[in-house]
Design a protein around this motif. Structure first.
Motif, PDB file in Angstrom:
ATOM      1  N   ASP A  25      23.302  31.922  52.000  1.00 26.02           N
ATOM      2  CA  ASP A  25      24.135  30.915  51.346  1.00 26.02           C
ATOM      3  C   ASP A  25      25.314  31.660  50.732  1.00 26.02           C
ATOM      4  O   ASP A  25      25.145  32.437  49.787  1.00 26.02           O
ATOM      5  CB  ASP A  25      23.311  30.212  50.265  1.00 26.02           C
ATOM      6  N   ASN A  26      26.522  31.444  51.283  1.00 24.41           N
ATOM      7  CA  ASN A  26      27.676  32.209  50.828  1.00 24.41           C
ATOM      8  C   ASN A  26      28.537  31.470  49.808  1.00 24.41           C
ATOM      9  O   ASN A  26      29.624  31.920  49.457  1.00 24.41           O
ATOM     10  CB  ASN A  26      28.535  32.636  52.030  1.00 24.41           C
ATOM     11  N   SER A  27      28.063  30.315  49.310  1.00 23.14           N
ATOM     12  CA  SER A  27      28.890  29.498  48.420  1.00 23.14           C
ATOM     13  C   SER A  27      29.197  30.214  47.105  1.00 23.14           C
ATOM     14  O   SER A  27      30.303  30.084  46.565  1.00 23.14           O
ATOM     15  CB  SER A  27      28.206  28.153  48.146  1.00 23.14           C
ATOM     16  N   LEU A  28      28.241  30.964  46.593  1.00 21.16           N
ATOM     17  CA  LEU A  28      28.470  31.676  45.334  1.00 21.16           C
ATOM     18  C   LEU A  28      29.470  32.817  45.525  1.00 21.16           C
ATOM     19  O   LEU A  28      30.351  33.040  44.683  1.00 21.16           O
ATOM     20  CB  LEU A  28      27.142  32.216  44.802  1.00 21.16           C
ATOM     21  N   TRP A  29      29.368  33.512  46.641  1.00 16.72           N
ATOM     22  CA  TRP A  29      30.316  34.586  46.956  1.00 16.72           C
ATOM     23  C   TRP A  29      31.713  34.008  47.175  1.00 16.72           C
ATOM     24  O   TRP A  29      32.711  34.569  46.723  1.00 16.72           O
ATOM     25  CB  TRP A  29      29.832  35.343  48.182  1.00 16.72           C
ATOM     26  N   ASP A  30      31.771  32.862  47.832  1.00 14.91           N
ATOM     27  CA  ASP A  30      33.053  32.201  48.075  1.00 14.91           C
ATOM     28  C   ASP A  30      33.706  31.797  46.755  1.00 14.91           C
ATOM     29  O   ASP A  30      34.909  32.021  46.545  1.00 14.91           O
ATOM     30  CB  ASP A  30      32.821  30.969  48.959  1.00 14.91           C
ATOM     31  N   ARG A  31      32.925  31.217  45.862  1.00 12.81           N
ATOM     32  CA  ARG A  31      33.443  30.822  44.533  1.00 12.81           C
ATOM     33  C   ARG A  31      33.935  32.049  43.772  1.00 12.81           C
ATOM     34  O   ARG A  31      35.015  32.018  43.165  1.00 12.81           O
ATOM     35  CB  ARG A  31      32.341  30.111  43.740  1.00 12.81           C
ATOM     36  N   THR A  32      33.166  33.111  43.813  1.00 10.95           N
ATOM     37  CA  THR A  32      33.541  34.323  43.078  1.00 10.95           C
ATOM     38  C   THR A  32      34.867  34.883  43.574  1.00 10.95           C
ATOM     39  O   THR A  32      35.717  35.299  42.779  1.00 10.95           O
ATOM     40  CB  THR A  32      32.430  35.379  43.201  1.00 10.95           C
ATOM     41  N   GLN A  33      35.062  34.873  44.884  1.00 12.59           N
ATOM     42  CA  GLN A  33      36.327  35.377  45.422  1.00 12.59           C
ATOM     43  C   GLN A  33      37.497  34.496  44.993  1.00 12.59           C
ATOM     44  O   GLN A  33      38.602  34.995  44.753  1.00 12.59           O
ATOM     45  CB  GLN A  33      36.238  35.460  46.947  1.00 12.59           C
ATOM     46  N   ARG A  34      37.277  33.181  44.868  1.00 10.65           N
ATOM     47  CA  ARG A  34      38.337  32.296  44.361  1.00 10.65           C
ATOM     48  C   ARG A  34      38.677  32.669  42.926  1.00 10.65           C
ATOM     49  O   ARG A  34      39.854  32.710  42.550  1.00 10.65           O
ATOM     50  CB  ARG A  34      37.880  30.826  44.392  1.00 10.65           C
ATOM     51  N   ILE A  35      37.654  32.901  42.116  1.00  9.94           N
ATOM     52  CA  ILE A  35      37.892  33.213  40.710  1.00  9.94           C
ATOM     53  C   ILE A  35      38.593  34.561  40.563  1.00  9.94           C
ATOM     54  O   ILE A  35      39.454  34.743  39.691  1.00  9.94           O
ATOM     55  CB  ILE A  35      36.571  33.167  39.915  1.00  9.94           C
ATOM     56  N   VAL A  36      38.255  35.509  41.434  1.00  6.53           N
ATOM     57  CA  VAL A  36      38.964  36.798  41.430  1.00  6.53           C
ATOM     58  C   VAL A  36      40.450  36.573  41.708  1.00  6.53           C
ATOM     59  O   VAL A  36      41.316  37.158  41.039  1.00  6.53           O
ATOM     60  CB  VAL A  36      38.360  37.775  42.461  1.00  6.53           C
ATOM     61  N   ARG A  37      40.752  35.714  42.687  1.00  9.46           N
ATOM     62  CA  ARG A  37      42.159  35.420  42.981  1.00  9.46           C
ATOM     63  C   ARG A  37      42.831  34.774  41.767  1.00  9.46           C
ATOM     64  O   ARG A  37      43.980  35.096  41.436  1.00  9.46           O
ATOM     65  CB  ARG A  37      42.262  34.497  44.208  1.00  9.46           C
ATOM     66  N   ASN A  38      42.105  33.860  41.098  1.00  3.20           N
ATOM     67  CA  ASN A  38      42.661  33.237  39.894  1.00  3.20           C
ATOM     68  C   ASN A  38      42.982  34.293  38.836  1.00  3.20           C
ATOM     69  O   ASN A  38      44.051  34.267  38.207  1.00  3.20           O
ATOM     70  CB  ASN A  38      41.667  32.226  39.311  1.00  3.20           C
ATOM     71  N   VAL A  39      42.050  35.209  38.629  1.00  4.26           N
ATOM     72  CA  VAL A  39      42.238  36.271  37.636  1.00  4.26           C
ATOM     73  C   VAL A  39      43.473  37.100  37.964  1.00  4.26           C
ATOM     74  O   VAL A  39      44.315  37.390  37.086  1.00  4.26           O
ATOM     75  CB  VAL A  39      40.991  37.178  37.562  1.00  4.26           C
ATOM     76  N   GLU A  40      43.596  37.485  39.221  1.00  2.00           N
ATOM     77  CA  GLU A  40      44.722  38.333  39.612  1.00  2.00           C
ATOM     78  C   GLU A  40      46.052  37.640  39.363  1.00  2.00           C
ATOM     79  O   GLU A  40      47.028  38.262  38.921  1.00  2.00           O
ATOM     80  CB  GLU A  40      44.577  38.726  41.087  1.00  2.00           C
ATOM     81  N   HIS A  41      46.113  36.333  39.612  1.00  2.00           N
ATOM     82  CA  HIS A  41      47.360  35.601  39.398  1.00  2.00           C
ATOM     83  C   HIS A  41      47.628  35.366  37.910  1.00  2.00           C
ATOM     84  O   HIS A  41      48.786  35.446  37.474  1.00  2.00           O
ATOM     85  CB  HIS A  41      47.336  34.272  40.146  1.00  2.00           C
ATOM     86  N   ILE A  42      46.591  35.077  37.144  1.00  2.00           N
ATOM     87  CA  ILE A  42      46.779  34.866  35.709  1.00  2.00           C
ATOM     88  C   ILE A  42      47.320  36.134  35.052  1.00  2.00           C
ATOM     89  O   ILE A  42      48.154  36.066  34.142  1.00  2.00           O
ATOM     90  CB  ILE A  42      45.459  34.416  35.039  1.00  2.00           C
ATOM     91  N   CYS A  43      46.864  37.281  35.524  1.00  2.00           N
ATOM     92  CA  CYS A  43      47.352  38.555  34.981  1.00  2.00           C
ATOM     93  C   CYS A  43      48.859  38.715  35.167  1.00  2.00           C
ATOM     94  O   CYS A  43      49.502  39.484  34.442  1.00  2.00           O
ATOM     95  CB  CYS A  43      46.635  39.732  35.654  1.00  2.00           C
ATOM     96  N   ARG A  44      49.426  37.993  36.131  1.00  2.00           N
ATOM     97  CA  ARG A  44      50.858  38.103  36.414  1.00  2.00           C
ATOM     98  C   ARG A  44      51.679  37.099  35.621  1.00  2.00           C
ATOM     99  O   ARG A  44      52.912  37.124  35.677  1.00  2.00           O
ATOM    100  CB  ARG A  44      51.086  37.894  37.909  1.00  2.00           C
ATOM    101  N   LEU A  45      51.039  36.202  34.876  1.00  2.00           N
ATOM    102  CA  LEU A  45      51.769  35.198  34.109  1.00  2.00           C
ATOM    103  C   LEU A  45      52.505  35.840  32.940  1.00  2.00           C
ATOM    104  O   LEU A  45      51.990  36.757  32.299  1.00  2.00           O
ATOM    105  CB  LEU A  45      50.797  34.148  33.556  1.00  2.00           C
ATOM    106  N   PRO A  46      53.700  35.337  32.631  1.00  6.04           N
ATOM    107  CA  PRO A  46      54.419  35.847  31.452  1.00  6.04           C
ATOM    108  C   PRO A  46      53.586  35.744  30.176  1.00  6.04           C
ATOM    109  O   PRO A  46      53.657  36.614  29.311  1.00  6.04           O
ATOM    110  CB  PRO A  46      55.653  34.942  31.389  1.00  6.04           C
ATOM    111  N   GLU A  47      52.775  34.664  30.072  1.00  8.40           N
ATOM    112  CA  GLU A  47      51.931  34.496  28.892  1.00  8.40           C
ATOM    113  C   GLU A  47      50.961  35.655  28.716  1.00  8.40           C
ATOM    114  O   GLU A  47      50.614  36.024  27.594  1.00  8.40           O
ATOM    115  CB  GLU A  47      51.115  33.201  29.006  1.00  8.40           C
ATOM    116  N   ALA A  48      50.481  36.173  29.843  1.00  5.54           N
ATOM    117  CA  ALA A  48      49.517  37.276  29.786  1.00  5.54           C
ATOM    118  C   ALA A  48      50.209  38.617  29.580  1.00  5.54           C
ATOM    119  O   ALA A  48      49.550  39.622  29.300  1.00  5.54           O
ATOM    120  CB  ALA A  48      48.682  37.309  31.064  1.00  5.54           C
ATOM    121  N   GLY A  49      51.532  38.621  29.731  1.00  6.76           N
ATOM    122  CA  GLY A  49      52.278  39.871  29.628  1.00  6.76           C
ATOM    123  C   GLY A  49      52.084  40.598  28.312  1.00  6.76           C
ATOM    124  O   GLY A  49      52.081  41.830  28.258  1.00  6.76           O
ATOM    125  N   GLN A  50      51.898  39.830  27.226  1.00 10.92           N
ATOM    126  CA  GLN A  50      51.719  40.436  25.916  1.00 10.92           C
ATOM    127  C   GLN A  50      50.440  41.250  25.821  1.00 10.92           C
ATOM    128  O   GLN A  50      50.286  42.097  24.940  1.00 10.92           O
ATOM    129  CB  GLN A  50      51.696  39.347  24.846  1.00 10.92           C
TER     130      GLN A  50
END
Length: 230
Positions: A25-50
């Motif tokens: 069942d790869n649904s948990l791995w699939d979800r985790t990879q989505r969240i990793v992508r979310n994390v990587e993009h949030i790190c690039r937000l100006p708000e996170a820059g501080q």
């Protein structure tokens, strides 16, 4: 192989959950990879820059890979009712299970202080008042996955596993609307305003879909067409 490659490989092994059919069942791995992508993009937000100078990027990504590992720990291939289902485990137990998996699986591959930091990020990501930058980012990334089309997909998967149909899904959705559940989630679950706004956009898309589902499930559109043809 880099430390992050090692983390990713171990996480993949943990999060691909065996089933009674002998498949994974790869649904948990699939979800985790989505969240990793979310994390990587949030790190690039100006708000996170501080926070950029304070963020331990390696430990943040590692924590993201294992933040939901407790679901895999909880899953039992012999008991279909305990398959990985979002929202079927309370946050405290999930956090405990996940940090236990980190300690069990990463000892010997990472130094103790890194393991402690990873588990601290996971633990604090479930505290909406935490000021730890990594925890704030992980929390927003994970909560965003509950919104919009992805959120509906996760919900529907849970309904199907438990033998529920479209009517049950609509009743659950209506209860959440009546109790202003989504309003509370949008207000309390996000630390970065840009992510909150995106979550609201995703919710609007989900609401449109659920309204259409209600129309089709009740055959209201067909009823109106019949009335117009008379």
């Amino acid at each position: 192989m880099s430390e992050l490659d090692i983390i990713r490989e171990i996480a993949g092994q943990v999060l691909l959950v065996p089933t009674l059919k002998g498949t994974k069942d790869n649904s948990l791995w699939d979800r985790t990879q989505r969240i990793v992508r979310n994390v990587e993009h949030i790190c690039r937000l100006p708000e996170a820059g501080q926070f950029i100078a304070q963020i331990d990027r390696f430990c943040l990504i590692a924590a993201t890979y294992f933040s939901d590992a407790g679901f895999a720990h909880y899953a039992d291939a012999e008991d279909v009712s305990r398959r990985f289902v979002l929202a079927d485990i309370n946050a405290e137990d999930l956090c405990d299970f996940s940090t236990q998996v980190v300690a069990d699986k990463l000892t010997g591959s990472l130094a103790g202080p890194k393991i402690d930091k990873i588990n601290k990020i996971i633990t604090e990501s479930y505290d909406r008042f935490s000021k730890m930058p990594e925890a704030m980012i992980l929390s927003d990334a994970r909560n965003l996955d509950d919104m919009g089309a992805i959120g509906i997909f996760n919900e529907f998967r849970r309904y199907v596993i438990h033998g529920k149909g479209a009517t049950d899904a609509l009743q659950s959705w209506k209860r959440k609307i009546d109790y202003r559940y989504w309003d509370a989630r949008l207000k309390e679950s996000f630390r970065f305003e840009v992510v909150r706004k995106l979550a609201a956009q995703r919710f609007s898309a989900a609401e449109y879909f659920m309204n259409q589902l209600e129309v089709e499930n009740s055959a209201r559109d067909l009823e109106e067409m019949v009335i117009e043809s008379l």
